[in-house]
Design an enzyme around this catalytic site. Structure first.
Site, PDB file in Angstrom:
ATOM      1  N   ARG A 380     -28.137  11.083  18.027  1.00 33.59           N
ATOM      2  CA  ARG A 380     -29.070  12.158  17.696  1.00 33.59           C
ATOM      3  C   ARG A 380     -30.521  11.702  17.743  1.00 33.59           C
ATOM      4  O   ARG A 380     -31.432  12.513  17.828  1.00 33.59           O
ATOM      5  CB  ARG A 380     -28.776  12.694  16.289  1.00 33.59           C
ATOM      6  CG  ARG A 380     -27.534  13.548  16.165  1.00 33.59           C
ATOM      7  CD  ARG A 380     -27.548  14.283  14.827  1.00 33.59           C
ATOM      8  NE  ARG A 380     -26.292  14.972  14.593  1.00 33.59           N
ATOM      9  CZ  ARG A 380     -25.308  14.489  13.842  1.00 33.59           C
ATOM     10  NH1 ARG A 380     -25.439  13.301  13.269  1.00 33.59           N
ATOM     11  NH2 ARG A 380     -24.211  15.163  13.663  1.00 33.59           N
ATOM     12  N   VAL A 502     -26.546  22.378  19.801  1.00 32.41           N
ATOM     13  CA  VAL A 502     -25.692  21.239  20.147  1.00 32.41           C
ATOM     14  C   VAL A 502     -25.948  20.039  19.240  1.00 32.41           C
ATOM     15  O   VAL A 502     -26.974  19.952  18.576  1.00 32.41           O
ATOM     16  CB  VAL A 502     -25.879  20.835  21.627  1.00 32.41           C
ATOM     17  CG1 VAL A 502     -25.501  21.982  22.541  1.00 32.41           C
ATOM     18  CG2 VAL A 502     -27.324  20.403  21.904  1.00 32.41           C
ATOM     19  N   GLU A 503     -25.001  19.092  19.252  1.00 35.06           N
ATOM     20  CA  GLU A 503     -25.016  17.885  18.411  1.00 35.06           C
ATOM     21  C   GLU A 503     -25.166  18.232  16.938  1.00 35.06           C
ATOM     22  O   GLU A 503     -25.859  17.571  16.182  1.00 35.06           O
ATOM     23  CB  GLU A 503     -26.126  16.928  18.860  1.00 35.06           C
ATOM     24  CG  GLU A 503     -25.827  16.248  20.195  1.00 35.06           C
ATOM     25  CD  GLU A 503     -26.749  15.089  20.489  1.00 35.06           C
ATOM     26  OE1 GLU A 503     -27.414  14.597  19.565  1.00 35.06           O
ATOM     27  OE2 GLU A 503     -26.805  14.682  21.651  1.00 35.06           O
ATOM     28  N   GLY A 504     -24.539  19.315  16.531  1.00 32.16           N
ATOM     29  CA  GLY A 504     -24.597  19.765  15.140  1.00 32.16           C
ATOM     30  C   GLY A 504     -25.593  20.898  15.002  1.00 32.16           C
ATOM     31  O   GLY A 504     -26.789  20.697  15.188  1.00 32.16           O
TER      32      GLY A 504
END
Length: 806
Positions: A380, A502-504
Site C-alpha cells: 500500500r 482497490v487495496e482496501g
C-alpha cells in the site's frame, strides 16, 4: 503565605514529574522528600502529618515498589482483565501484528522525536534507477496513446506488452540474482508515477506485478525451488502474474473467504497417489487475471482425512497455480469504469494441485493470512500513492497552464479568484501528497513494512487525488466532460473511484486499519497489555502486565500534564531541532500529537472494545493521525529540498491545512463523545485556550495558485517526475508548447484588444487587427508573428474533440 508557596511548589513538582513520565521510585523519593521538608520547615498539625505519611505508606509506596505492586495490584488486576477481555483469534492477531510501526507511532505517542524524522536520508535514486526512468520509462511513455488504449483497443497494444516484458517492468522488485531489476521502493514508486501520468491503464499494468502478487510473496516466503523456477520467468515477462484474493462473499472480510481446498491423494501427471489439494474457488476483481499465466490463490485449507496431522481446519493458505491447469477458468473481463486495464473474475472447479505448489511449501500451510497482511503492509505504501501523485502533478502542470492560456472577459481564467481558489488547493494538496509518497517509500527502503503508515498514505493520497482532480475538472469546464484525445483530465476523473476502492476500500481502511490497527500497534502499551493477558506463563504474565499497565498509567498522566501545559503556552517553549519557517509548525504538531494521545487514550479506556464498532469516532481519530503524518512529511520535504524560498507558500498552505483539519477533527470527536462530562473535562485539558489553528488564508492560496500559472523552478519542482511529451500531438504537449507562447504575447494582445475597443469593426477578426496594428506601427512584423503563433496555440489547447454521429 508560606503554605501557599509550598502548595505551588508541590504542584509544580508533581506536574513536572507527571510530564516526564518518571518511574515509580522517583515519584516515591520526591514525594517523601516533599513531605519531610514540609514537616521540617512548616511544622504541620499532627493529624495532617499523620494523614500525609499514611497516604504515602499505604498508596504511594506499594505503587512504587515493584515486587509489592505486582503481588497486591497487578496479579489481581490481571485476573480481572482476563475475564473481561474477549479472546483474540489467530486471524485477528495476525492482522493486528502484521508489518511494523514507524514514524506514525511517534505521532501517536504524544511526544514525537523530531530528530528521528530529520535524520532520515533524503529520497534518492541510484544511477541505474535514474537511467531506467530517463531511458525505458521515457520510451514507454512516448509509445503510449491513451485514447487508442482506452477507446479503440480496450487494451495496451501488443508492442507495449512486449516492451514491458523485454525491459523488465514486471520485475522491478525481483533481485538481480533472479534476473530482475532489484529497484528500491523509491524507484518503483517513481516508475509507476511517471507511467501513470501518461496512461492509467499502463500504470496499473506496471504496478500490479510489483505489488501484492506472486513475486512479492515468493521473495519473502517461497521455497528456493519455487524462487528458482518462477522469479526468472516473472522478471523477463515469460509469466504474467495475478493474485486472486477477493471473491463475491469475501471482499473486505477476506479472512472469512469461502474458497476451499481439501488435502487428498490423487493421480497427477501420471504419478499415482500424489499428496495434494483439491480446490474450488470463485474470485473477482482480479487485476491482470484475464491475461495471467500464473495465478496466486488464497483459500481456506481443510484436512478431513488428517493426511498432514491432527488438525482439520488448517487455515488460510496461498498457492501458485499455472492458469492452464485443468479446472481453472480464466479470461473473461470486468469493465472498471472504462479504464481498460486487464481485470476480471476467475473460477476453479475441482482443481487438483500437488502440495509443493503451496507458496513456501508444506511449512507455510495455514500461514497465508499473515503472509498477505505482511505483504499488503508494504504494498500500500507504493502503488496507489504513486498513481495519486501522478494525477496531482498532471493537474498542476496541465490545469495551471490551461488556466493561463484559456481566456474569458479578456483575462486568463486563472486570474479570477473563483478559479484561483481551486488552483491553490491543487498546488497545496499535490505538494503534501508528494511529500508523503517519498517519505513512506523511504521507510520501505529502510526495511520497514509500515502497516499503519501505508494505510494512511493509501487513504489520504487517494482522497486528495479525488479533490485535486475534481478541482481540475471544475476549472477545465466543458472541455473536461467531453472525452477525446484532447481531454487531459477525463480519464483521471473516471479512474478516481477505482483508486478509492482497490487495496482496501477507503471507508474501511480509514476506520478499521489506520485507527483500528493503529490504536493497538502505535500505542506504546496497549499491545503489550494484550500480549500479557494472553501469556500462559503466570509469572511472566504478571511481570509483563505490570510493566505495561503501570507504564500506561504514567503515560496517561503525562499526557494530561503535557496537553494542558502545551495548550496554555501554545507549545512555544517546545524545543525544535530546526529553525526557519518549519520551526513553529513542529511546535504546533507536538501540541496536537499530545492532545491526540490524551483524547485517544481516554476513548480507549472508557469505550474499550466498543470503540472498534464506533467507526465514526475511530474514523475521525484516523483522520487526525493521517493529517499529522502528512504535515510531518511536508516539513521533512521542505527541509530536504534545502528550504527553497519559492516553496514557502506551499509549505504554509499544506501545514496550515493539515493542522487545521487535525485540530478541527479532535474537536468533532469531543463533540460526539458518549460521556459528556469526560468530553468537557478532556476538552478543557487539551484545548484550555480554544482552537488555535486556522485554515490557509487567501494570500497563501493566491501565492500557491500563482506558481502554476507560469514556468518557474518551483513549478518544475512541484511537478517533477511526470512524463512531459515533446510533441504537440499529446494534450499535455500542446499545453507545454502554448504556455510560453501565450505569456510572451500577452502584452501585445492587450494592444490589439485596446485597438478593437477603439474600432469595434475589428472585434473578433485577428488578421484585421494585426493589419491595422502594423499600419499604425503598434506592432512589428516579428511581434505580429508572435501573436499569430500564440493565438494558434491557444486555439489548439481549448479545442474540444468532436466525432461523427453514431
Amino acid at each position: 503565605m508560606h503554605s501557599v508557596i509550598w502548595v505551588v511548589m508541590a504542584v509544580v513538582v508533581v506536574w513536572g514529574l507527571a510530564a516526564q513520565r518518571v518511574p515509580g521510585l522517583v515519584w516515591a523519593t520526591v514525594l517523601a522528600s516533599v513531605i519531610a521538608l514540609w514537616d521540617v520547615f512548616l511544622d504541620p498539625p499532627a493529624p495532617l502529618w499523620i494523614a500525609a505519611w499514611s497516604v504515602f505508606v499505604v498508596i504511594v509506596l506499594p505503587l512504587a515498589f515493584t515486587p509489592l505492586r505486582r503481588v497486591l495490584i497487578s496479579a489481581p488486576l490481571l485476573r480481572v482483565f482476563r475475564k473481561i477481555m474477549p479472546a483474540m483469534s489467530d486471524t485477528e492477531r495476525e492482522a493486528l501484528e502484521a508489518g511494523t510501526v514507524w514514524w506514525e507511532a511517534e505521532l501517536f505517542g504524544g511526544d514525537p522525536d523530531w530528530e528521528q524524522l530529520f535524520n532520515l536520508p533524503q529520497p534518492a535514486l541510484s544511477e541505474e534507477e535514474q537511467a531506467f526512468l530517463d531511458g525505458p520509462v521515457e520510451q514507454l511513455c512516448a509509445m503510449l496513446d491513451d485514447w487508442d488504449i482506452t477507446h479503440e483497443r480496450r487494451d495496451l497494444p501488443p508492442k507495449v506488452w512486449r516492451f514491458l516484458k523485454d525491459k523488465g517492468f514486471f520485475g522491478m522488485i525481483i533481485p538481480k540474482q533472479y534476473g530482475g531489476l532489484e529497484f528500491s521502493a523509491q524507484a518503483h514508486s517513481a516508475v509507476v508515477m511517471k507511467v501513470a501520468s501518461r496512461s492509467i491503464t499502463a500504470g496499473v499494468t506496471v504496478m500490479v506485478p510489483n505489488s501484492l502478487g506472486p513475486a512479492e510473496l515468493l521473495l519473502h516466503y517461497g521455497t528456493e525451488k519455487q524462487k528458482q523456477h518462477y522469479l526468472p520467468r516473472l522478471a523477463r515477462g515469460q509469466e504474467v502474474p495475478c493474485f486472486a484474493l477477493t471473491g463475491p462473499e469475501a471482499g473486505s472480510d477476506a479472512a472469512n473467504m469461502p474458497d476451499r481446498g481439501v488435502v487428498c491423494r490423487e493421480t497427477f501427471k501420471g504419478k499415482k497417489n500424489t499428496l495434494g489439494i483439491r480446490l474450488n474457488w470463485d474470485k473477482r476483481y482480479i487485476t491482470l487475471g484475464p491475461v495471467a499465466t500464473v495465478l496466486g490463490l488464497a483459500f481456506r485449507l481443510f484436512d478431513p482425512e488428517h493426511l498432514l496431522g491432527e488438525e482439520e481446519d488448517l487455515g488460510i493458505t496461498l498457492a501458485l497455480i499455472p492458469t492452464n491447469t485443468p479446472g481453472v477458468k480464466i479470461g473473461t473481463r470486468h469493465n472498471p469504469l472504462d479504464i481498460p486495464f486487464q481485470n476480471g473474475p476467475n473460477w476453479g472447479e475441482n482443481v487438483f494441485i500437488p502440495l509443493d505448489w503451496v507458496i513456501g511449501g508444506r511449512e507455510r500451510i495455514g500461514q497465508g493470512w499473515r503472509m498477505l497482511m505482511q505483504s499488503l503492509a508494504a504494498g500500500r505504501s507504493i502503488s496507489l500513492p504513486a498513481l495519486s501523485c501522478g494525477a496531482g502533478k498532471v493537474a498542476c502542470r496541465a490545469t495551471g497552464a490551461y488556466a493561463r492560456i484559456r481566456r474569458q472577459f479578456k483575462l486568463p481564467i486563472g486570474k479570477f479568484e473563483a478559479v484561483e481558489e481551486g488552483l491553490g488547493r491543487i498546488a497545496g494538496y499535490t505538494y503534501l501528497m508528494e511529500a508523503a509518497r517519498t517519505l513512506t517509500a523511504r521507510a520501505v527502503d529502510l526495511g520497514e513494512k509500515p502497516s499503519v503508515a501505508s494505510a494512511i498514505v493509501k487513504y489520504q493520497l487517494t482522497e486528495h487525488m479525488r479533490r485535486v482532480v475534481n478541482d481540475a475538472m471544475d476549472i477545465q469546464g466543458g472541455s473536461g466532460i467531453c472525452l477525446g484525445p484532447r481531454n487531459f483530465m477525463g480519464r483521471a476523473y473516471q479512474a478516481l473511484p477505482i483508486s478509492i476502492t482497490v487495496e482496501g476500500a477507503n471507508l474501511l481502511t480509514r476506520a478499521l486499519i489506520i485507527y483500528g490497527q493503529g490504536a493497538v500497534r502505535c500505542h506504546p502499551y496497549v499491545l503489550n497489555e494484550i500480549r500479557a493477558v494472553a501469556e500462559p506463563d503466570q509469572k511472566r504474565a504478571v511481570k509483563d502486565f505490570d510493566e505495561a499497565i503501570f507504564g500506561h498509567v504514567r503515560y496517561t498522566i503525562s499526557n494530561i500534564a503535557r496537553a494542558f501545559w502545551l495548550g496554555l503556552t501554545s507549545a512555544r517553549l517546545v524545543r525544535a531541532p530546526v529553525d526557519g519557517p518549519t520551526r513553529r509548525y513542529l511546535q504546533k504538531l507536538t501540541r496536537l500529537s499530545t492532545a491526540f494521545a490524551l483524547i485517544s487514550d481516554i476513548a480507549m479506556l472508557t469505550l474499550g472494545g466498543a470503540l472498534k464498532r464506533k467507526e465514526k469516532i475511530s474514523g475521525r481519530f484516523a483522520d487526525v493521525l493521517g493529517f499529522m503524518y502528512l504535515a510531518s512529511a511536508v516539513i521533512k520535504r521542505f527541509e530536504d529540498d534545502g528550504r527553497p524560498v519559492e516553496d514557502i507558500p506551499l509549505l504554509h498552505f499544506a501545514c496550515r491545512y493539515c493542522l487545521h483539519e487535525a485540530e478541527k477533527t479532535l474537536v468533532v470527536i469531543l463533540k460526539n463523545f458518549p460521556n459528556r462530562f469526560l468530553a468537557w473535562l478532556v476538552g478543557g485539558l487539551a484545548f484550555p485556550t480554544g482552537r488555535r489553528n486556522h485554515v490557509p488564508d487567501d494570500r497563501m492560496n493566491h501565492d500557491c495558485a500563482a506558481l502554476l500559472l507560469e514556468p518557474s523552478p518551483a513549478r518544475d519542482r512541484l511537478t517533477r517526475g511526470i512524463y512531459l511529451p515533446t510533441t504537440t500531438r499529446a494534450a499535455l504537449g500542446r499545453l507545454e508548447d502554448a504556455l510560453p507562447r501565450v505569456i510572451a504575447a500577452e502584452l501585445l494582445e492587450r494592444r490589439l484588444t485596446k485597438l478593437a475597443e477603439e474600432q469595434p469593426l475589428l472585434h473578433g477578426d485577428l488578421e484585421s487587427q494585426l493589419k491595422a496594428a502594423l499600419e499604425q506601427n503598434m506592432l512589428s512584423n516579428a511581434e505580429a508573428k508572435l501573436v499569430r503563433a500564440a493565438v494558434a496555440a491557444r486555439r489548439a489547447v481549448i479545442a474540444v474533440d468532436d466525432f461523427e454521429k453514431i
